[in-house]
Scaffold this motif. Structure first.
Motif, PDB file in Angstrom:
ATOM      1  N   PRO A  81       0.813  -1.230   0.000  1.00  0.00           N
ATOM      2  CA  PRO A  81       0.000   0.000   0.000  1.00  0.00           C
ATOM      3  C   PRO A  81       0.844   1.276   0.000  1.00  0.00           C
ATOM      4  O   PRO A  81       0.486   2.257  -0.659  1.00  0.00           O
ATOM      5  N   GLU A  82       1.965   1.272   0.720  1.00  0.00           N
ATOM      6  CA  GLU A  82       2.831   2.456   0.722  1.00  0.00           C
ATOM      7  C   GLU A  82       3.422   2.705  -0.660  1.00  0.00           C
ATOM      8  O   GLU A  82       3.517   3.850  -1.113  1.00  0.00           O
ATOM      9  N   LEU A  83       3.813   1.640  -1.325  1.00  0.00           N
ATOM     10  CA  LEU A  83       4.408   1.799  -2.647  1.00  0.00           C
ATOM     11  C   LEU A  83       3.368   2.288  -3.654  1.00  0.00           C
ATOM     12  O   LEU A  83       3.672   3.111  -4.532  1.00  0.00           O
ATOM     13  N   LEU A  84       2.145   1.813  -3.531  1.00  0.00           N
ATOM     14  CA  LEU A  84       1.083   2.295  -4.416  1.00  0.00           C
ATOM     15  C   LEU A  84       0.771   3.769  -4.138  1.00  0.00           C
ATOM     16  O   LEU A  84       0.472   4.531  -5.061  1.00  0.00           O
ATOM     17  N   GLU A  85       0.846   4.161  -2.883  1.00  0.00           N
ATOM     18  CA  GLU A  85       0.636   5.576  -2.548  1.00  0.00           C
ATOM     19  C   GLU A  85       1.792   6.422  -3.075  1.00  0.00           C
ATOM     20  O   GLU A  85       1.590   7.560  -3.524  1.00  0.00           O
ATOM     21  N   LEU A 176      -4.383  15.181  -2.189  1.00  0.00           N
ATOM     22  CA  LEU A 176      -3.192  14.322  -2.211  1.00  0.00           C
ATOM     23  C   LEU A 176      -2.385  14.376  -0.922  1.00  0.00           C
ATOM     24  O   LEU A 176      -2.080  13.339  -0.320  1.00  0.00           O
ATOM     25  N   TRP A 177      -1.996  15.568  -0.499  1.00  0.00           N
ATOM     26  CA  TRP A 177      -1.132  15.689   0.677  1.00  0.00           C
ATOM     27  C   TRP A 177      -1.833  15.247   1.963  1.00  0.00           C
ATOM     28  O   TRP A 177      -1.174  15.031   2.982  1.00  0.00           O
ATOM     29  N   GLN A 178      -3.150  15.089   1.922  1.00  0.00           N
ATOM     30  CA  GLN A 178      -3.892  14.691   3.116  1.00  0.00           C
ATOM     31  C   GLN A 178      -4.259  13.212   3.122  1.00  0.00           C
ATOM     32  O   GLN A 178      -4.870  12.729   4.073  1.00  0.00           O
ATOM     33  N   ARG A 179      -3.886  12.502   2.081  1.00  0.00           N
ATOM     34  CA  ARG A 179      -4.231  11.089   2.019  1.00  0.00           C
ATOM     35  C   ARG A 179      -3.469  10.289   3.078  1.00  0.00           C
ATOM     36  O   ARG A 179      -2.317  10.598   3.395  1.00  0.00           O
ATOM     37  N   PRO A 180      -4.100   9.226   3.604  1.00  0.00           N
ATOM     38  CA  PRO A 180      -3.360   8.313   4.473  1.00  0.00           C
ATOM     39  C   PRO A 180      -2.419   7.461   3.628  1.00  0.00           C
ATOM     40  O   PRO A 180      -2.445   7.509   2.401  1.00  0.00           O
ATOM     41  N   GLY A 181      -1.579   6.716   4.269  1.00  0.00           N
ATOM     42  CA  GLY A 181      -0.711   5.790   3.537  1.00  0.00           C
ATOM     43  C   GLY A 181       0.741   6.196   3.528  1.00  0.00           C
ATOM     44  O   GLY A 181       1.631   5.347   3.497  1.00  0.00           O
ATOM     45  N   LEU A 182       1.004   7.499   3.512  1.00  0.00           N
ATOM     46  CA  LEU A 182       2.356   8.026   3.646  1.00  0.00           C
ATOM     47  C   LEU A 182       2.303   9.194   4.617  1.00  0.00           C
ATOM     48  O   LEU A 182       1.313   9.928   4.657  1.00  0.00           O
ATOM     49  N   THR A 183       3.361   9.382   5.368  1.00  0.00           N
ATOM     50  CA  THR A 183       3.423  10.523   6.272  1.00  0.00           C
ATOM     51  C   THR A 183       3.738  11.792   5.486  1.00  0.00           C
ATOM     52  O   THR A 183       4.187  11.737   4.333  1.00  0.00           O
ATOM     53  N   ARG A 184       3.527  12.924   6.121  1.00  0.00           N
ATOM     54  CA  ARG A 184       3.904  14.181   5.464  1.00  0.00           C
ATOM     55  C   ARG A 184       5.402  14.201   5.186  1.00  0.00           C
ATOM     56  O   ARG A 184       5.836  14.691   4.139  1.00  0.00           O
ATOM     57  N   ARG A 185       6.185  13.653   6.101  1.00  0.00           N
ATOM     58  CA  ARG A 185       7.630  13.616   5.882  1.00  0.00           C
ATOM     59  C   ARG A 185       7.972  12.762   4.658  1.00  0.00           C
ATOM     60  O   ARG A 185       8.819  13.134   3.846  1.00  0.00           O
ATOM     61  N   ASP A 186       7.320  11.595   4.529  1.00  0.00           N
ATOM     62  CA  ASP A 186       7.526  10.768   3.338  1.00  0.00           C
ATOM     63  C   ASP A 186       7.251  11.580   2.074  1.00  0.00           C
ATOM     64  O   ASP A 186       8.018  11.540   1.103  1.00  0.00           O
ATOM     65  N   ARG A 187       6.133  12.289   2.098  1.00  0.00           N
ATOM     66  CA  ARG A 187       5.748  13.063   0.918  1.00  0.00           C
ATOM     67  C   ARG A 187       6.751  14.180   0.648  1.00  0.00           C
ATOM     68  O   ARG A 187       7.019  14.520  -0.511  1.00  0.00           O
ATOM     69  N   ARG A 188       7.316  14.737   1.688  1.00  0.00           N
ATOM     70  CA  ARG A 188       8.345  15.769   1.477  1.00  0.00           C
ATOM     71  C   ARG A 188       9.581  15.169   0.800  1.00  0.00           C
ATOM     72  O   ARG A 188      10.150  15.777  -0.113  1.00  0.00           O
ATOM     73  N   VAL A 189      10.008  14.007   1.249  1.00  0.00           N
ATOM     74  CA  VAL A 189      11.191  13.369   0.655  1.00  0.00           C
ATOM     75  C   VAL A 189      10.961  13.121  -0.836  1.00  0.00           C
ATOM     76  O   VAL A 189      11.813  13.435  -1.679  1.00  0.00           O
TER      77      VAL A 189
END
Length: 254
Positions: A81-85, A176-189
């Motif tokens: 699920p994380e990889l799909l996100e 997008l930035w509010q979806r579950p599955g990845l943290t905000r930090r993940d999305r920043r990276v």
């Protein structure tokens, strides 16, 4: 670093035995990329995977995409699920066609892993419509404005073009930035790597600066991201990312 330690790092990262070395490129890959970069402290292996996946996906590199998706799943560093996100977030910042290819690779490599492990084929993750967020467009835009400010640490743009109204405020930050599955930090990276790839001066400055300003990514971590990014997408673009990190940090200290 001894060959045994270098080979162990390769196995831990790629989840397969290292291939024989027969060219200068292969030797440098073993000694530098795995012997020195992947083994560095300062950034987790999971973070390095996010940077690497972003780079190889953007580079349209078929074999590295296959290899790194397989390794990310096989190691357990990233769940399915994380990889799909990741794919969805990558699509927004590097384009849907490239993301479509990566999602196809994930399907194939997930099936490969299950076959190799002699596991029954598991159903593809079910999606809950609740993850789509509110369908009240006014509420969604309001959420998008707030999220834009929270993520970028800047005022939101006016919703006066399709790009800002339907794109940036309604979808990118309203959803997008509010979806579950990845943290905000993940999305920043992921985003920092994407905007560095895209040669986008203002988004690069904004996302690097806000990642540092929010404290989600520390300056030493950003420096490690710049090095790791340089290995997988080139030192010329990495230099621009490092310069943006240095400038952003200097602004925060002034």
């Amino acid at each position: 670093m001894s060959d045994s330690v270098t080979d162990r790092t390769y196995r831990e990262v790629m989840t397969v035995d290292p291939p024989p070395v027969s060219t200068p490129f292969e030797q440098a890959t073993r000694d530098f990329v795995f012997g020195q970069v992947w083994s560095r402290p300062g950034l987790s292996r999971r973070d390095r995977r996010l940077v690497t996946l972003t780079c190889v996906a953007a580079a349209d590199a078929p074999q590295p995409i296959d290899d790194h998706v397989y390794a990310a799943l096989g190691s357990g560093d990233l769940t399915l699920p994380e990889l799909l996100e990741f794919v969805l977030h990558f699509a927004v910042y590097c384009g849907w066609p490239k993301a479509s290819h990566v999602e196809g690779v994930i399907r194939r490599q997930w099936a490969r892993l299950q076959t190799e492990r002699d596991e029954p084929v598991t159903p593809w993750p079910a999606l809950d419509n609740a993850t789509l967020g509110p369908n009240d467009w006014d509420a969604r835009l309001e959420r998008g404005v707030k999220e834009f400010i929270d993520v970028n640490l800047l005022p939101a743009p006016p919703p006066d073009t399709p790009y800002t109204h339907a794109g940036i405020l309604s979808y990118v930050f309203g959803h997008l930035w509010q979806r579950p599955g990845l943290t905000r930090r993940d999305r920043r990276v992921i985003t920092v790597a994407c905007v560095a790839i895209d040669d986008s001066p203002m988004p690069l400055q904004t996302h690097v600066g806000s990642a540092l300003g929010s404290g989600d990514i520390t300056k030493p971590e950003m420096d490690e991201i710049a090095l790791h990014f340089s290995v997988y997408y080139g030192f010329a673009k990495g230099e621009a990312l490092q310069a943006s990190a240095d400038a952003g940090w200097a602004r925060l200290q002034s």
